[in-house]
Design an enzyme around this catalytic site. Structure first.
Site, mmCIF file in Angstrom:
data_model
loop_
_atom_site.group_PDB
_atom_site.id
_atom_site.type_symbol
_atom_site.label_atom_id
_atom_site.label_comp_id
_atom_site.label_asym_id
_atom_site.label_seq_id
_atom_site.Cartn_x
_atom_site.Cartn_y
_atom_site.Cartn_z
ATOM 1 N N GLU A 1 11.934 13.819 11.416
ATOM 2 C CA GLU A 1 10.522 13.448 11.439
ATOM 3 C C GLU A 1 9.720 14.371 10.527
ATOM 4 O O GLU A 1 10.166 15.484 10.204
ATOM 5 C CB GLU A 1 9.984 13.581 12.876
ATOM 6 C CG GLU A 1 10.602 12.621 13.853
ATOM 7 C CD GLU A 1 10.405 11.175 13.445
ATOM 8 O OE1 GLU A 1 9.264 10.718 13.367
ATOM 9 O OE2 GLU A 1 11.408 10.481 13.194
ATOM 10 N N GLY B 1 16.459 12.754 4.840
ATOM 11 C CA GLY B 1 15.381 11.820 5.202
ATOM 12 C C GLY B 1 15.459 11.325 6.639
ATOM 13 O O GLY B 1 14.810 10.349 7.001
ATOM 14 N N ASP C 1 10.577 12.709 19.877
ATOM 15 C CA ASP C 1 10.950 11.441 19.228
ATOM 16 C C ASP C 1 11.831 10.601 20.167
ATOM 17 O O ASP C 1 11.607 9.400 20.344
ATOM 18 C CB ASP C 1 11.680 11.756 17.910
ATOM 19 C CG ASP C 1 12.194 10.518 17.223
ATOM 20 O OD1 ASP C 1 11.382 9.773 16.658
ATOM 21 O OD2 ASP C 1 13.422 10.273 17.269
ATOM 22 N N ARG D 1 1.173 5.640 -1.227
ATOM 23 C CA ARG D 1 0.529 6.837 -1.790
ATOM 24 C C ARG D 1 1.097 7.144 -3.162
ATOM 25 O O ARG D 1 0.405 7.580 -4.062
ATOM 26 C CB ARG D 1 0.756 8.023 -0.856
ATOM 27 C CG ARG D 1 -0.292 8.107 0.245
ATOM 28 C CD ARG D 1 -0.224 9.432 0.919
ATOM 29 N NE ARG D 1 1.116 9.653 1.458
ATOM 30 C CZ ARG D 1 1.362 10.191 2.640
ATOM 31 N NH1 ARG D 1 0.368 10.583 3.393
ATOM 32 N NH2 ARG D 1 2.588 10.379 3.074
ATOM 33 N N GLY E 1 17.453 6.017 8.585
ATOM 34 C CA GLY E 1 17.878 5.794 7.197
ATOM 35 C C GLY E 1 17.206 4.577 6.603
ATOM 36 O O GLY E 1 16.699 3.701 7.311
ATOM 37 N N LYS F 1 11.122 6.825 22.072
ATOM 38 C CA LYS F 1 12.035 5.667 22.069
ATOM 39 C C LYS F 1 12.447 5.302 23.491
ATOM 40 O O LYS F 1 12.535 4.125 23.844
ATOM 41 C CB LYS F 1 13.256 5.994 21.201
ATOM 42 C CG LYS F 1 12.895 6.219 19.732
ATOM 43 C CD LYS F 1 14.040 6.855 18.975
ATOM 44 C CE LYS F 1 13.677 7.144 17.529
ATOM 45 N NZ LYS F 1 14.644 8.009 16.850
ATOM 46 N N LYS G 1 7.631 4.330 16.446
ATOM 47 C CA LYS G 1 7.905 4.539 17.883
ATOM 48 C C LYS G 1 6.795 5.311 18.569
ATOM 49 O O LYS G 1 6.451 5.039 19.726
ATOM 50 C CB LYS G 1 9.252 5.247 18.077
ATOM 51 C CG LYS G 1 9.391 6.573 17.341
ATOM 52 C CD LYS G 1 10.213 6.430 16.072
ATOM 53 C CE LYS G 1 10.043 7.592 15.131
ATOM 54 N NZ LYS G 1 11.141 7.813 14.244
ATOM 55 N N ALA H 1 0.871 -1.185 0.000
ATOM 56 C CA ALA H 1 0.000 0.000 0.000
ATOM 57 C C ALA H 1 0.896 1.219 0.000
ATOM 58 O O ALA H 1 1.782 1.348 0.856
ATOM 59 C CB ALA H 1 -0.897 -0.004 1.237
ATOM 60 N N GLY I 1 16.904 2.793 14.868
ATOM 61 C CA GLY I 1 17.073 2.305 13.485
ATOM 62 C C GLY I 1 17.677 0.924 13.358
ATOM 63 O O GLY I 1 17.050 -0.080 13.685
HETATM 64 N N1 HSE Z 1 13.810 11.333 13.200
HETATM 65 C C1 HSE Z 1 14.455 10.185 13.731
HETATM 66 C C2 HSE Z 1 15.900 10.531 14.013
HETATM 67 C C3 HSE Z 1 14.348 9.062 12.744
HETATM 68 O O1 HSE Z 1 16.371 11.576 13.568
HETATM 69 O O2 HSE Z 1 16.569 9.775 14.703
HETATM 70 C C4 HSE Z 1 14.598 7.708 13.323
HETATM 71 O O3 HSE Z 1 13.686 7.376 14.316
#
Ligand code: HSE
Length: 452
Positions: free
Chosen positions: A206, A203, A217, A63, A318, A221, A121, A61, A150
């Site tokens: 968030e 990338g 974030d 977009r 990543g 975690k 997370k 799935a 990650g």
């Molecule tokens: N935005 C998060 C970071 C991505 O920079 O660690 C991984 O969870």
């Protein structure tokens, strides 16, 4: 390479069912979804040798197409719920992110008897208790290694590798974007927005980058890590969170001069009174390995009573590092498909009826050492007043550094390091310091952790 034939007894006992590939559906073909698709395709044989069965992506799935993925012959849809209801699919991989649709999707998949692998997370930290309860009722697995740090297999390490230990504390650099920003500011003197823009382009950041720089974030975690380390329910709402947006180059440099690095650290510590759960900028002695974790890399230190301190280091975000954890979870789920749900590794490492009600401490009751920067007027006696305010509150000064008068405002930066003390006492002291005639402006306070 050809796979070794299965032993005749295993094949005849399980029949053809066991060798049919497990069918998975990927929901979300962004950075992590694309990485997962590519790793599953590229390492298909190696993965099948480990899992005991092939893993076939039966539906995706998305977009929009991911330019990094060549999808040929795999059915696609724009509706993630189609995947959750697809009778052919055994495992739903949730990689859409966010709390709302992701929660509905995961609950729908569970209701339909599907196992779930997620990298989300926020979803686990906020809705994990509900999700795991539903998963237990349905006898399915919800795996979430990719949700924390990650590509570092830290969930598995704590949940299984350190299962003998009473965990005392853990501390982690668990947001790559924040660490990248702090590293670039310290090493290259770059500005905050400039570095953040680069992390977004790479990338790592968030969708809402305030989650990175305000510590949300990392708190997601940390909430997960604390649960599996201490055997407590997920309690994101009780985590203390302080961001890095107020950090100045001056403090980064003073810390350096004192032999420390400033890192955005998540700390979870078990104390007799309760559990500390906090994310904030932190001075760490620069000779600690974790103080030298730079750029987008992550690291988690775990201190257990038997193993002592262990350090887990690697790429925290990543495409393929995170896919590595998603696929590792898939392999675990495939191996556990034929096991009795009661005999599987519990979602939160401890048996669900054995979770502890040890409370999360409010930040005022947490204990750490402190870095204080006071902008003092160049008068005799100010230092004596500062020392007496601290001593009256039982705060022990470890070291003090006074710089020359600053030309622009005639103030003297006075930098103090304290021994460990309960936060409430530092709050009281800061209030008294700021009321002194000889002190100008707010006192800067940064927590210090020696991690030894
Ligand atoms: N935005 C998060 C970071 C991505 O920079 O660690 C991984 O969870």
């Amino acid at each position: 390479m050809r796979l070794l034939p299965r032993s005749a007894s295993r094949r005849s006992f399980y029949g053809e069912f066991i060798v049919k590939p497990v069918k998975v559906g990927i929901c979300g073909l962004g950075t992590v979804g694309g990485g997962t698709f590519n790793v599953l395709k590229r390492n298909a044989e190696e993965i099948a040798r480990r899992a005991g069965r092939g893993i076939e992506v039966a539906q995706i799935a998305m977009r929009s197409p991911n330019p990094h993925c060549q999808i040929t012959g795999t059915p696609t849809t724009t509706d993630v719920f189609e995947v959750a209801s697809n009778p052919d699919i055994d495992i739903v991989i949730e990689l859409i992110g966010g709390y709302t649709v992701a929660r509905e999707l995961v609950l729908k998949a569970i209701e339909n008897g599907k196992h779930v692998v997620t990298a989300n997370k926020a979803l686990i930290a906020v809705h994990g208790n509900e999700i795991f309860a539903r998963a237990r009722e349905k006898g399915v697995i919800v795996a979430f290694e990719a949700a924390v740090a990650g590509g570092i297999p830290v969930i598995k390490a704590i949940r299984e590798g350190l299962a003998a230990n009473r965990i005392n504390w853990l501390a982690g650099i668990i947001n790559g974007t924040g660490n990248f920003i702090l590293t670039e500011m310290r090493e290259k003197g770059r500005t905050f927005p400039d570095v953040l823009a680069e992390a977004q382009a790479l990338g790592y950041a968030e969708a809402d980058p305030t989650f990175d720089v305000e510590g949300i974030d990392a708190a997601h975690k940390l909430t997960i890590l604390a649960s599996i380390a201490f055997g407590i329910p997920l309690q994101f709402d009780k985590a203390y969170t302080e961001g890095i947006t107020q950090l100045t180059t001056a403090d980064v440099n003073y810390a350096e001069a004192l032999g420390y690095r400033i890192k955005h650290l998540g700390v979870a510590r078990s104390t007799p009174a309760g559990i500390e759960l906090r994310v904030h900028p932190t001075l760490i002695p620069s000779d600690r390995l974790i103080a030298n974790v730079n750029g987008v890399m992550n690291a988690v230190m775990v201190n257990g009573d038997a193993a002592g301190s262990t350090l887990f280091y690697g790429a925290g975000a990543g495409m393929e590092p995170t896919a590595s954890s998603v696929v590792a979870d898939l392999v675990d789920v495939v191996r556990a498909l034929t096991t009795d749900p009661e005999n599987r590794v519990p979602h939160l490492a401890f048996q669900p009826d054995s979770l502890s009600a040890h409370p999360i401490l409010p930040i005022q009751e947490c204990e750490s050492a402190y870095y204080l920067r006071i902008q003092a007027k160049d008068h005799p006696g100010v230092l004596a007043q500062v020392a007496s305010i601290l001593s009256e509150r039982g705060i022990n000064i470890e070291s003090i550094m006074q710089k020359e008068v600053e030309e622009q405002d005639g103030l003297v930066p006075m930098i103090l390091l304290t021994h460990r003390v309960v936060e409430q006492r530092i709050n009281d002291a800061i209030q008294a310091l700021e009321a002194l005639e000889g002190v100008a402006g707010p006192v800067v306070r940064i927590r210090v952790e020696h991690l030894n």
